[in-house]
Design an enzyme around this catalytic site. Structure first.
Site, PDB file in Angstrom:
ATOM      1  N   SER A 116       0.863  -1.086  -0.002  1.00  0.00           N
ATOM      2  CA  SER A 116       0.147  -0.111  -0.012  1.00  0.00           C
ATOM      3  C   SER A 116       1.014   1.215   0.106  1.00  0.00           C
ATOM      4  O   SER A 116       1.678   1.614   1.112  1.00  0.00           O
ATOM      5  CB  SER A 116      -0.951   0.012   1.322  1.00  0.00           C
ATOM      6  OG  SER A 116      -1.566   1.442   1.519  1.00  0.00           O
ATOM      7  N   HIS A 153      -1.118  -1.722  -4.119  1.00  0.00           N
ATOM      8  CA  HIS A 153      -2.358  -1.418  -3.629  1.00  0.00           C
ATOM      9  C   HIS A 153      -2.417   0.247  -3.200  1.00  0.00           C
ATOM     10  O   HIS A 153      -1.561   0.724  -2.615  1.00  0.00           O
ATOM     11  CB  HIS A 153      -2.530  -2.134  -2.194  1.00  0.00           C
ATOM     12  CG  HIS A 153      -3.988  -1.708  -1.437  1.00  0.00           C
ATOM     13  ND1 HIS A 153      -4.806  -2.646  -1.566  1.00  0.00           N
ATOM     14  CD2 HIS A 153      -4.141  -0.959  -0.363  1.00  0.00           C
ATOM     15  CE1 HIS A 153      -6.011  -2.126  -0.868  1.00  0.00           C
ATOM     16  NE2 HIS A 153      -5.319  -1.106  -0.101  1.00  0.00           N
ATOM     17  N   ASP A 160      -4.833   3.486  -2.365  1.00  0.00           N
ATOM     18  CA  ASP A 160      -5.898   3.719  -1.263  1.00  0.00           C
ATOM     19  C   ASP A 160      -6.248   5.084  -1.906  1.00  0.00           C
ATOM     20  O   ASP A 160      -5.847   6.255  -1.757  1.00  0.00           O
ATOM     21  CB  ASP A 160      -5.378   3.992   0.061  1.00  0.00           C
ATOM     22  CG  ASP A 160      -5.086   2.525   0.389  1.00  0.00           C
ATOM     23  OD1 ASP A 160      -5.922   1.666   0.651  1.00  0.00           O
ATOM     24  OD2 ASP A 160      -3.970   2.118   1.141  1.00  0.00           O
ATOM     25  N   MET A 184      -9.194   7.991  -1.371  1.00  0.00           N
ATOM     26  CA  MET A 184      -9.979   8.410  -0.213  1.00  0.00           C
ATOM     27  C   MET A 184     -10.587  10.128  -0.896  1.00  0.00           C
ATOM     28  O   MET A 184      -9.799  10.562  -1.182  1.00  0.00           O
ATOM     29  CB  MET A 184      -9.238   8.598   1.064  1.00  0.00           C
ATOM     30  CG  MET A 184      -8.601   7.349   1.398  1.00  0.00           C
ATOM     31  SD  MET A 184      -7.722   7.550   2.952  1.00  0.00           S
ATOM     32  CE  MET A 184      -6.849   6.041   3.217  1.00  0.00           C
ATOM     33  N   HIS A 241      -8.097   0.333  -4.214  1.00  0.00           N
ATOM     34  CA  HIS A 241      -9.337   0.256  -2.822  1.00  0.00           C
ATOM     35  C   HIS A 241     -10.000   1.518  -2.714  1.00  0.00           C
ATOM     36  O   HIS A 241      -9.240   2.696  -2.364  1.00  0.00           O
ATOM     37  CB  HIS A 241      -8.420  -0.200  -1.766  1.00  0.00           C
ATOM     38  CG  HIS A 241      -9.027   0.055  -0.361  1.00  0.00           C
ATOM     39  ND1 HIS A 241      -8.641  -0.143   0.640  1.00  0.00           N
ATOM     40  CD2 HIS A 241     -10.563   0.126  -0.325  1.00  0.00           C
ATOM     41  CE1 HIS A 241      -9.500   0.044   1.609  1.00  0.00           C
ATOM     42  NE2 HIS A 241     -10.765   0.056   1.231  1.00  0.00           N
ATOM     43  N   MET A 254     -12.154   4.244  -1.013  1.00  0.00           N
ATOM     44  CA  MET A 254     -12.895   4.640   0.241  1.00  0.00           C
ATOM     45  C   MET A 254     -13.415   5.959  -0.138  1.00  0.00           C
ATOM     46  O   MET A 254     -13.222   7.092   0.211  1.00  0.00           O
ATOM     47  CB  MET A 254     -11.862   4.650   1.407  1.00  0.00           C
ATOM     48  CG  MET A 254     -11.346   3.408   1.812  1.00  0.00           C
ATOM     49  SD  MET A 254      -9.646   3.722   2.701  1.00  0.00           S
ATOM     50  CE  MET A 254      -8.783   3.433   1.344  1.00  0.00           C
ATOM     51  N   MET A 269     -11.565  -5.225   6.135  1.00  0.00           N
ATOM     52  CA  MET A 269     -10.742  -4.345   6.767  1.00  0.00           C
ATOM     53  C   MET A 269     -10.351  -4.769   8.347  1.00  0.00           C
ATOM     54  O   MET A 269     -11.402  -5.059   8.899  1.00  0.00           O
ATOM     55  CB  MET A 269     -11.442  -2.792   6.644  1.00  0.00           C
ATOM     56  CG  MET A 269     -11.688  -2.522   5.491  1.00  0.00           C
ATOM     57  SD  MET A 269     -10.014  -2.051   4.607  1.00  0.00           S
ATOM     58  CE  MET A 269      -9.173  -0.891   5.816  1.00  0.00           C
ATOM     59  N   ASP A 301      -6.486  -5.855   5.255  1.00  0.00           N
ATOM     60  CA  ASP A 301      -6.025  -4.721   5.082  1.00  0.00           C
ATOM     61  C   ASP A 301      -5.905  -3.807   6.578  1.00  0.00           C
ATOM     62  O   ASP A 301      -7.100  -3.564   6.882  1.00  0.00           O
ATOM     63  CB  ASP A 301      -6.777  -3.890   3.941  1.00  0.00           C
ATOM     64  CG  ASP A 301      -5.908  -2.602   3.859  1.00  0.00           C
ATOM     65  OD1 ASP A 301      -5.085  -2.136   4.238  1.00  0.00           O
ATOM     66  OD2 ASP A 301      -6.767  -1.845   2.811  1.00  0.00           O
TER      67      ASP A 301
HETATM   68  C1  DX5 Z   1      -6.474   2.250   5.347  1.00  0.00           C
HETATM   69  C2  DX5 Z   1      -5.953   1.840   4.077  1.00  0.00           C
HETATM   70  C3  DX5 Z   1      -4.705   0.611   4.158  1.00  0.00           C
HETATM   71  C4  DX5 Z   1      -3.531   1.433   4.837  1.00  0.00           C
HETATM   72  C5  DX5 Z   1      -2.794   0.175   5.560  1.00  0.00           C
HETATM   73  O1  DX5 Z   1      -7.674   2.990   5.369  1.00  0.00           O
HETATM   74  O2  DX5 Z   1      -6.898   1.210   3.326  1.00  0.00           O
HETATM   75  O3  DX5 Z   1      -4.555   0.068   3.063  1.00  0.00           O
HETATM   76  O4  DX5 Z   1      -2.686   2.169   3.872  1.00  0.00           O
HETATM   77  O5  DX5 Z   1      -1.860   0.597   6.355  1.00  0.00           O
HETATM   78  P1  DX5 Z   1      -1.041   0.031   7.471  1.00  0.00           P
HETATM   79  O6  DX5 Z   1      -0.568  -1.209   6.822  1.00  0.00           O
HETATM   80  O7  DX5 Z   1       0.080   0.679   8.056  1.00  0.00           O
HETATM   81  O8  DX5 Z   1      -2.394  -0.378   8.507  1.00  0.00           O
HETATM   82 ZN    ZN Z   2      -6.396  -0.124   1.429  1.00  0.00          ZN
END
Ligand code: DX5
Ligand code: ZN
Length: 248
Positions: A26, A51, A53, A55, A85, A87, A165, A200
């Site tokens: 990620s 990966h 993320d 948002m 991913h 969000m 999650m 994740d």
């Molecule tokens: C959180 C993300 C994750 C995050 C994981 O909302 O979806 O992918 O980057 O971070 P770590 O591995 O540090 O928990």
């Molecule tokens: Zn994620």
């Protein structure tokens, strides 16, 4: 528009059950000032996929990245599987542009669909899955730690990845929530062999064995991997575990 790269030409076939957990790096914990180098570094260290993320500042408070980042990474890492991913409250707004930018897996949260109890969202998950597949991407559904499995069940034969999650979404660096393990254990036998079970949040060599023991076969890691002094060693530790297809 169509997916410029598609999923057929990639080195990684996500539909094949892996013998060891796949490591999804990620990039949220990468140095964004040198993002391409960071991605090459973790891929050289052994990470199997990236990966991303996304948002939107609504579904979660944070704002991160969008189609331009996907396109840039596709150009810099042409053969790498890009697991996106979302969000976001309106994933349907991004399907075409993300496919065009080169995303391989498009995962959206069940919590924004009208199939999830206790919300007034209007996103039709079946329609989204059809559109994602029509653009030659894999389709993933994500559930947050408090969300029950029930809403996911009607889609299990239609999706390519389930993401459970293990932190509340929004940022990296949080602690793993072991209470989600029972949910993963219950989900695993209900999945098709070609459907991956990703976890994740808070995963590292101390927490990952419990995730793999209940059936996870894709491990997302941000802070543990990008913060590791020896990134190849960290990936080797995660790869050393064995997946458990017999749980299916
Ligand atoms: C959180 C993300 C994750 C995050 C994981 O909302 O979806 O992918 O980057 O971070 P770590 O591995 O540090 O928990
Ligand atoms: Zn994620």
């Amino acid at each position: 528009m169509c997916c410029a790269k598609g999923i057929d030409r990639l080195m990684l076939d996500l539909t094949q059950p892996p013998s060891h957990p796949l490591v999804a790096a990620s990039i949220l914990s990468a140095d964004f000032g040198q993002i391409a180098d960071e991605c090459h570094n973790v891929l050289d260290a052994g990470a199997d996929l990236l990966h991303l993320d996304v948002m939107d500042g609504h579904f979660v408070p944070n704002l991160t990245m969008g189609q331009d980042m996907i396109r840039a990474l596709r150009n810099h890492c042409p053969d790498t599987y890009l697991d996106v991913h979302l969000m976001v409250e309106r994933p349907d707004d991004y399907i075409d542009s993300f496919a065009d930018a080169g995303a391989n897996c498009f995962s959206f949260h069940l919590e924004v669909s009208d199939d999830c109890e206790n919300n007034n969202a209007a996103c039709d998950a079946n329609k989204l899955i059809d559109r994602i597949h029509a653009l030659n991407m894999h389709a993933g559904l994500v559930i947050n730690p408090p969300t029950r499995l029930d809403g996911l069940l009607p889609f299990l034969d239609r999706i390519d990845l389930v993401l459970v999650m293990s932190v509340n979404p929004g940022r990296s660096g949080q602690s793993f929530m072991p209470e989600v393990l029972d949910k993963v254990r219950a989900l695993k036998p209900q999945l098709r062999p070609q459907t991956r079970l990703e976890m994740d949040g808070g995963l590292n060599p101390a927490t990952a064995p419990d995730a793999v023991a209940v059936g996870a076969d894709v491990l997302v890691t941000a802070s543990a991997l990008f913060g590791a002094g020896d990134r190849p060693a960290l990936v080797r530790q995660l790869h050393a575990m064995r997946c458990r297809p017999e749980l299916r």
